[in-house]
Design an enzyme around this catalytic site. Structure first.
Site, short mmCIF file in Angstrom:
data_model
loop_
_atom_site.label_atom_id
_atom_site.label_comp_id
_atom_site.label_asym_id
_atom_site.label_seq_id
_atom_site.Cartn_x
_atom_site.Cartn_y
_atom_site.Cartn_z
N PRO A 175 38.28 54.11 -19.66
CA PRO A 175 37.20 53.97 -18.67
C PRO A 175 36.06 54.96 -18.82
CG PRO A 175 39.12 54.99 -17.67
CD PRO A 175 39.54 54.54 -19.04
N GLY A 176 36.25 55.99 -19.63
CA GLY A 176 35.17 56.93 -19.85
C GLY A 176 34.00 56.34 -20.61
N GLU B 75 36.58 47.67 -20.52
CA GLU B 75 37.73 46.84 -20.84
C GLU B 75 38.88 47.04 -19.84
OE1 GLU B 75 40.48 45.56 -24.65
OE2 GLU B 75 39.64 47.58 -24.60
N GLU C 157 39.55 31.37 -36.62
CA GLU C 157 39.23 32.75 -36.25
C GLU C 157 39.68 33.75 -37.31
OE1 GLU C 157 40.74 33.60 -32.37
OE2 GLU C 157 39.69 31.92 -31.43
N GLU D 273 42.56 34.45 -38.39
CA GLU D 273 43.71 35.24 -37.99
C GLU D 273 44.84 35.10 -39.02
OE1 GLU D 273 43.49 35.39 -33.14
OE2 GLU D 273 44.52 33.68 -34.06
#
Length: 213
Positions: A124-125, A129, A152, A154
């Site tokens: 969160p800094g 997300e 994609e 993958e």
């Protein structure tokens, strides 16, 4: 005044396929009173990520996946990580729907009995997300092989591990990604309860019979 903030300016200076970057000018309240001077912060903007740890209570096995991660290209331990199944929620998609979809796409598994493990902000800094991790009941007897969406690009290898082995790897530093570490630590604390609930109590009864002898 507490927990108050003022956004003075907010601009997106980069927009990619799965994330963007914002520059935000703001002020926020101080615990001692008053407000900070004007601050400038850069923030990575990402949508909700949903992960699921497939667990087979009958066989006491988990299914984990291995794939290349660009964020690890400078890590001396290598660029391939062992992780939980995970994906990004599409617009309006419910988190549980993401768990079901990604389990099928990344591991070829049908899961049920989803139970929430954690709902947290990993960084969160500097990032918006949010991550939600579930444990989902599965049948691991046919798990394994290479999966992923070709569209994609993958390339995902599925691994079936005994719960003891997987938990030991998580606790001993053998895993580098936060999602499986959190999920497997939770499983270590909740495994007996899950096996009792998801097998109709038969496993728990036989366990206690053995211990009492």
């Amino acid at each position: 005044m507490a927990h108050r903030y003022e956004i003075l300016q907010r601009e997106c200076f980069f927009k990619g396929a799965i994330m963007s970057m914002e520059r935000i000018r703001l002020r926020h309240a101080l615990f001692a009173g008053g407000m900070t001077p004007e601050l400038t912060r850069e923030c990575l903007v990402r949508d909700l990520a949903v992960a699921v740890l497939p667990y087979d209570p009958e066989r006491d096995e988990v299914v984990l996946v291995e794939q290349f991660r660009v964020g690890c290209i400078d890590d001396p331990r290598g660029a391939w990580l062992i992780e939980t199944v995970a994906g990004i929620a599409e617009a309006g998609e419910e988190p549980r729907s993401v768990a079901y979809r990604e389990a099928q796409e990344e591991a070829g598994l049908e899961i049920s009995d989803l139970e929430l493990i954690a709902d947290y902000l990993p960084s969160p800094g500097g990032s918006t997300e949010r991550v939600m991790i579930y444990c989902g009941r599965c049948d691991s007897s046919q798990a394994g092989g290479v999966h992923g969406l070709a569209g994609e690009n993958e390339d995902i290898l599925s691994h079936v591990l005994g719960a003891d082995e997987a938990i030991e790897q998580a606790l001993s530093g053998g895993m580098r990604s936060a999602m499986p570490i959190i999920a497997l630590q939770w499983l270590a604390l909740n495994r007996q309860r899950l096996r009792k609930e998801w097998t109709g109590g038969s496993w728990s009864e036989s366990l206690w019979t053995e211990e009492d002898q």
